[in-house]
Design an enzyme around this catalytic site. Structure first.
Site, short mmCIF file in Angstrom:
data_model
loop_
_atom_site.label_atom_id
_atom_site.label_comp_id
_atom_site.label_asym_id
_atom_site.label_seq_id
_atom_site.Cartn_x
_atom_site.Cartn_y
_atom_site.Cartn_z
N LYS A 105 3.44 21.03 -2.30
CA LYS A 105 3.71 21.15 -3.73
C LYS A 105 3.25 22.50 -4.29
O LYS A 105 3.69 22.90 -5.36
CB LYS A 105 3.08 20.00 -4.48
CG LYS A 105 3.77 18.67 -4.17
CD LYS A 105 3.43 17.59 -5.15
CE LYS A 105 4.31 16.36 -4.96
NZ LYS A 105 4.04 15.66 -3.67
C1 LIG Z 1 4.99 14.81 -2.99
C2 LIG Z 1 4.76 14.58 -1.56
C3 LIG Z 1 5.78 14.07 -0.70
C4 LIG Z 1 7.14 13.65 -1.22
O1 LIG Z 1 7.93 14.73 -1.64
P1 LIG Z 1 9.20 14.48 -2.56
O2 LIG Z 1 9.72 15.83 -2.88
O3 LIG Z 1 8.68 13.74 -3.77
O4 LIG Z 1 10.17 13.66 -1.79
C5 LIG Z 1 5.50 13.97 0.65
N1 LIG Z 1 4.30 14.28 1.15
C6 LIG Z 1 3.29 14.76 0.37
C7 LIG Z 1 1.98 15.07 0.99
C8 LIG Z 1 3.48 14.93 -1.01
O5 LIG Z 1 2.47 15.38 -1.78
#
Ligand SMILES: *Cc1c(COP(=O)(O)O)cnc(C)c1O
Length: 428
Positions: A105
Site C-alpha cells: 500500500k
Molecule cells: C490491502 C492488502 C491486500 C489486498 O489488496 P486489494 O488491493 O485490496 O485487493 C492484500 N495484502 C495485504 C498485505 C494488504 O494490505
C-alpha cells in the site's frame, strides 16, 4: 486524463479532481474514459523502474502535470526497491513490501500524497486539503507515512482503540507534525461511520477540503499499475507470466488490468482470495453476491464487498468476457498455513499469510508465474512465528517504533466528537 463515474456516466472530471474527490457521483468510482496505448513496450521495459514510471505517468496525466512535476512526484514516491525472488521451477515472488510501512500500500499512498502535494501548492491557501481516513491497521500506517510533512495537507486517522496491534499503532501514532491520530472508543465500523458522517456534512467537507485516501482513489490505482511493468521487466526473456494477486478490495487486480490494457503482455491473472470468496464465486457461477466479511489469517483481505469490483466490470463491459479473462482461487486458513510451511521448508522463504494465499493459488494453476508479495512477514509476526515455529526479528521500521509511546488523542464515538475535534484542530 479524463475520468467518468461508474455511478453516473455524465460525471466527467480531470485526474486532479478525481484525486481530490475520491469517489464519484451516484455512489460510483472514477474510471478513465480512455486508456493510453503504449507504442513501444519493449523499449519501456528496458528502462529502470523510476524512469519507466515517469514515462508511464506522463502518458496518463501529462496533460495536467508538467514534466518537472511528474519527475518530482515519482522520485519522491518510489524510493525503495522491488526485489524479484526466484524460487526455482518458474515460481517468482515479486516483493512489494520494502516501503516505509512494509506493505504494498506504500506505492499507492506515497504516489497519491505527492500528487496532492502538487495540487496543494497550486491551490495555495485557497482550498485546504485534509485527508480523513478510518483504519483497521495497514491503510492508516501507509497513508500517515506517505503524507507526513507534505506541505499544505493535513492528515487525520481514526482507529478503534485497543483493536489494532501495538506495533501497528506505534507505526503511525508516533509521527506528529501534520499527522493527527484519534483512538476511538468503539470498533472499526464506528470509526468508518464517523468519517462518513463528516464527508456527508457539506459545510465540514468543503470547509476542511476533506478527501479520503482509501483504495477507491484513482491516484492510488494508477501507481500500482507501474510495478506490474517492473515484474515483467525483471523476467524478460522468460516468456509471458501468469500473475497471482492476493486480493481483498481488488485494487491491486484492477491496477494489473490497467497495465495490460496499456499493452503490457502477460499470460493472465489468478485472483487469489481467502474464505471471503465473492469474486471467485462470481467467476465460477456468474452470480455476484456480496456478503459480510469473515475473519481469516490474511486479515487485510477480509472483504465481503470488494469496492473495486465495479471498476473491473466497467473495464470488461460484459461479465462473460470478464469471467474468461480472470481465474479465481479460494484458499482456506489451513491451506494458507500449509503454504507458509511449504515455502519455508522447501525454499527457506518466509511469507506473510497474504503472500502465502497467492502462492497456494498459483500452485493450483501450474505453479509457474509471479506472486505479488503484499506484506513483510514481520508485519504478521504472531501468525508467522506460530505457524513456522520461528522468532522473526523485527525489521528496522518496526524496531524503531516498538518502544515509543502512542501519541493519539482519545475520542468518543458520539456524533459531535469528530466535527468538534476537527474544528479544534483547524483553530490551532
Ligand atoms: C490491502 C492488502 C491486500 C489486498 O489488496 P486489494 O488491493 O485490496 O485487493 C492484500 N495484502 C495485504 C498485505 C494488504 O494490505
Amino acid at each position: 486524463m479524463e475520468l467518468f463515474s461508474t455511478g453516473d456516466a455524465s460525471d466527467i472530471v480531470s485526474f486532479s479532481e478525481a484525486a481530490l474527490r475520491g469517489s464519484g457521483a451516484g455512489g460510483g468510482l472514477y474510471m478513465p474514459t480512455s486508456i493510453p496505448r503504449l507504442k513501444d513496450v519493449q523499449a519501456l521495459l528496458a528502462l529502470p523502474f523510476v524512469e519507466r514510471s515517469k514515462s508511464l505517468c506522463r502518458q496518463w496525466i501529462g496533460d495536467e502535470f508538467s514534466e518537472g512535476e511528474i519527475d518530482e512526484i515519482i522520485t519522491s514516491a518510489f524510493t525503495f526497491p522491488i526485489p524479484m525472488v526466484d524460487l526455482g521451477g518458474g515460481l517468482h515472488i515479486c516483493e512489494l513490501f520494502h516501503g516505509p510501512t512494509l506493505a504494498f500500500k506504500d506505492f499507492g499512498a506515497r504516489f497519491m500524497a505527492q500528487v496532492l502535494g502538487v495540487l496543494a501548492k497550486r491551490q495555495g491557501e485557497r482550498r485546504p486539503i485534509t485527508i480523513l481516513t478510518a483504519t483497521s491497521g495497514d491503510t492508516g500506517a501507509a497513508v500517515a507515512h506517505a503524507f507526513y510533512k507534505v506541505p499544505g495537507v493535513s492528515v487525520c486517522v481514526l482507529y478503534p482503540k485497543g483493536r489494532i496491534s501495538p506495533l501497528q499503532e506505534r507505526l503511525f501514532t508516533t509521527l506528529g507534525e501534520n499527522v493527527t491520530t484519534f483512538a476511538v472508543e468503539g470498533n472499526f465500523d464506528d470509526c468508518q461511520r464517523m468519517v462518513k458522517a463528516c464527508f456527508a456534512d457539506e459545510t465540514l467537507s468543503r470547509g476542511f477540503g476533506l478527501t479520503s485516501a482509501n483504495s477507491i482513489n484513482m491516484a492510488r490505482l494508477l501507481a500500482q499499475s507501474f510495478y506490474y511493468f517492473e515484474a515483467a521487466s525483471a523476467l524478460q526473456g522468460r516468456g509471458e507470466q501468469l500473475f497471482a494477486v492476493p486480493s481483498g478490495n481488488f485494487g491491486n487486480m484492477t491496477a494489473g488490468l490497467l497495465a495490460t490494457r496499456m499493452g503490457l503482455p502477460i499470460k493472465g491473472f489468478v485472483a487469489a482470495t481467502n474464505a471471503n470468496d465473492v469474486v471467485p464465486a462470481f467467476l465460477r457461477t456468474g452470480t455476484y453476491t456480496p456478503r459480510p466479511s469473515v475473519a481469516t489469517l490474511s486479515n487485510a483481505m477480509d472483504v465481503g464487498s470488494p469496492s473495486n469490483f465495479e471498476r473491473i466490470r466497467a473495464l470488461f463491459g460484459d461479465d462473460d468476457t470478464l469471467r474468461s479473462a480472470i481465474k479465481g482461487e479460494v484458499v482456506t486458513d489451513a491451506q494458507t498455513r500449509a503454504s507458509m510451511v511449504a515455502l519455508y521448508e522447501d525454499h527457506g522463504y518466509l511469507a506473510c499469510p497474504h503472500t502465502a494465499v497467492g502462492v497456494a493459488a498459483l500452485k493450483r494453476r501450474g505453479g509457474k508465474g509471479v506472486v505479488l508479495a503484499t506484506a513483510h512477514p514481520a508485519k504478521f509476526k504472531e501468525v508467522v512465528d506460530e505457524t513456522l515455529g520461528v522468532d522473526l526479528p523485527l525489521p528496522e521500521a518496526l524496531a524503531k517504533v516498538a518502544d515509543l509511546t502512542p501519541g493519539s488523542h482519545p475520542l468518543t464515538s458520539s456524533p459531535s466528537a469528530l466535527p468538534e475535534a476537527l474544528r479544534a484542530l483547524m483553530r490551532s
